[in-house]
Design a protein around this motif. Structure first.
Motif, PDB file in Angstrom:
ATOM      1  N   CYS A 251       0.859  -1.184   0.000  1.00  0.00           N
ATOM      2  CA  CYS A 251       0.000   0.000   0.000  1.00  0.00           C
ATOM      3  C   CYS A 251       0.895   1.234   0.000  1.00  0.00           C
ATOM      4  O   CYS A 251       2.005   1.207   0.540  1.00  0.00           O
TER       5      CYS A 251
ATOM      6  N   HIS B 155      -0.549  -4.345   5.989  1.00  0.00           N
ATOM      7  CA  HIS B 155      -1.880  -4.420   6.605  1.00  0.00           C
ATOM      8  C   HIS B 155      -2.914  -5.000   5.651  1.00  0.00           C
ATOM      9  O   HIS B 155      -4.074  -5.080   5.988  1.00  0.00           O
ATOM     10  N   GLU B 156      -2.500  -5.382   4.446  1.00  0.00           N
ATOM     11  CA  GLU B 156      -3.459  -5.917   3.462  1.00  0.00           C
ATOM     12  C   GLU B 156      -3.194  -7.404   3.277  1.00  0.00           C
ATOM     13  O   GLU B 156      -2.864  -7.864   2.198  1.00  0.00           O
TER      14      GLU B 156
HETATM   15 ZN    ZN Z   1      -3.691  -0.041   2.418  1.00  0.00          ZN
END
Ligand code: ZN
Ligand code: ZN
Length: 377
Positions: A43, A64-65
């Protein structure tokens, strides 16, 4: 688990310092889930973290993905969550305390708890602001394994959902929340500003919410060219017009949109969002502009006399359920957004590709199981 496990991890040791490290993986406690990461999306936030633009998170395991499968699970967690080893799951990036007033009203993305001084990660985000020094140090997705304690929000994914589609669940959840915050009703016209991965997913989520006409606004022709496959009826390249409002009005059939959702993350786009919505319409500001960017509006001309509802949308609370449903239905070619795949030892290469916007990159992901570059189109 019989023999002690170790997890390879990417660690942002300090500003602009990427290291590859190993962490020992404890057996999960009664309430814990140990997740083996299958894929993790890269990201723009991760690049900002490495550059030191967001807080002081170091040393940090970013990411975080993430999606993956249950590698081990405590007996309480298995009973409460109805999960067992091998199930496919996604874990929400925000670790809520579940007890503050914001958590209790369902706005856990705004969790007010912060006990980091006591070493407790509640109210913090995986891969963003839970430092690796917090036990057990498995708080980021750029890794083989991830720790999900009792308060983590874990979603079951359909077993037949391919990982390359599933890995978009977090950005699609962000998109779904933005559409929900805009209270998009069937038949309403929606403009989206910012045709990055989340912007394209917002177009798809708006379409799925029953939007009438969806128009994508941006500056990059290559990405605008993808918008049609994700539910947009028309695109407007803001670089190619001196009269953006006129071009947008024309794209909607001589009217301004009911809802404008901004995900470009620049002040000018947020100003455009407010100026392009119809009188009394709704504006969702979902783009992160980076630290301390002031955005100015004309108090009377933009706001008072036009009375738009301006609502920010932060993270993904409530967005995973519709995102998983939308991924499962297969109406949009989500997996085509994943253009590049890297191993954990290639983070610097991946970041350079994203920073230079080279090779047609849209979404790059890390596969913790591989160390060999395998570039896909
Ligand atoms: Zn993200
Ligand atoms: Zn809370």
């Amino acid at each position: 688990m019989s023999s002690p496990l170790v997890s390879r991890q990417v660690v942002f040791a300090d500003r602009d310092v990427i290291e590859l490290a190993q962490a020992s993986v404890p057996e999960p406690g009664r309430d814990d889930v140990l997740v083996r990461v299958a894929l993790v999306g890269i990201c723009a936030t991760d690049l900002h973290l490495l550059a030191g633009h967001i807080g002081d998170p170091f040393p940090l395991v970013p990411g975080h993905e993430f999606v993956g499968e249950v590698a081990a699970i405590g007996e309480n967690a298995a009973a409460v969550r109805g999960l067992s080893v091998g199930d496919h799951v996604a874990v929400e990036m925000l670790l809520p305390c579940r007890s503050c007033a914001r958590c209790r009203e369902g706005r856990y993305n705004l969790c007010e708890r912060d006990d980091m001084a006591a070493g407790l990660p509640f109210g913090r985000q995986y891969g963003v602001n839970i430092p690796r020094t917090v036990s057990p140090g498995l708080w980021g997705g750029y890794a083989e394994y991830l720790h999900a304690p009792a308060d983590a929000i874990v979603h079951r994914l359909p077993a037949d959902l391919p990982w390359e589609r599933a890995v978009l669940v977090e950005p699609l959840a962000v998109a779904s929340r933005a559409v929900a915050r805009g209270r998009v009703r069937p038949g309403e016209n929606v403009a989206v500003i910012g045709p990055g991965p989340v912007g394209l997913l917002i177009a798809a989520a708006a379409r799925a919410a029953g939007a009438g006409r969806v128009v994508m606004i941006g500056t990059r022709a290559q990405r605008l060219g993808l918008a049609g496959r994700f539910g947009a009826d028309a695109v407007v390249n803001s670089r190619e017009t001196d009269d953006l409002a006129g071009a947008v009005r024309e794209a909607f059939g001589d009217t301004l949109p009911d809802v404008v959702i901004e995900i470009a993350g620049v002040a000018a786009a947020q100003q455009d969002a407010v100026r392009l919505v119809r009188r009394g319409g709704r504006v969702v500001l979902a783009g992160a502009c980076g630290a301390a960017v002031p955005v100015t509006f004309h108090a009377d001309e933009d706001l008072l006399t036009r009375e738009p509802d301006i609502v920010p949308s932060f993270l993904s609370a409530g967005g995973f359920e519709p995102a998983i449903a939308l991924l499962s239905r297969g109406e949009f070619p989500f997996e085509t957004l994943v253009t590049h795949r890297f191993g954990l030892d290639e983070v610097a290469d991946a970041f350079a590709l994203i920073r230079d916007r080279s090779d047609g990159v849209i979404k790059a992901v890390l596969d913790p199981r591989t160390t060999q570059k395998e570039t896909r189109r």
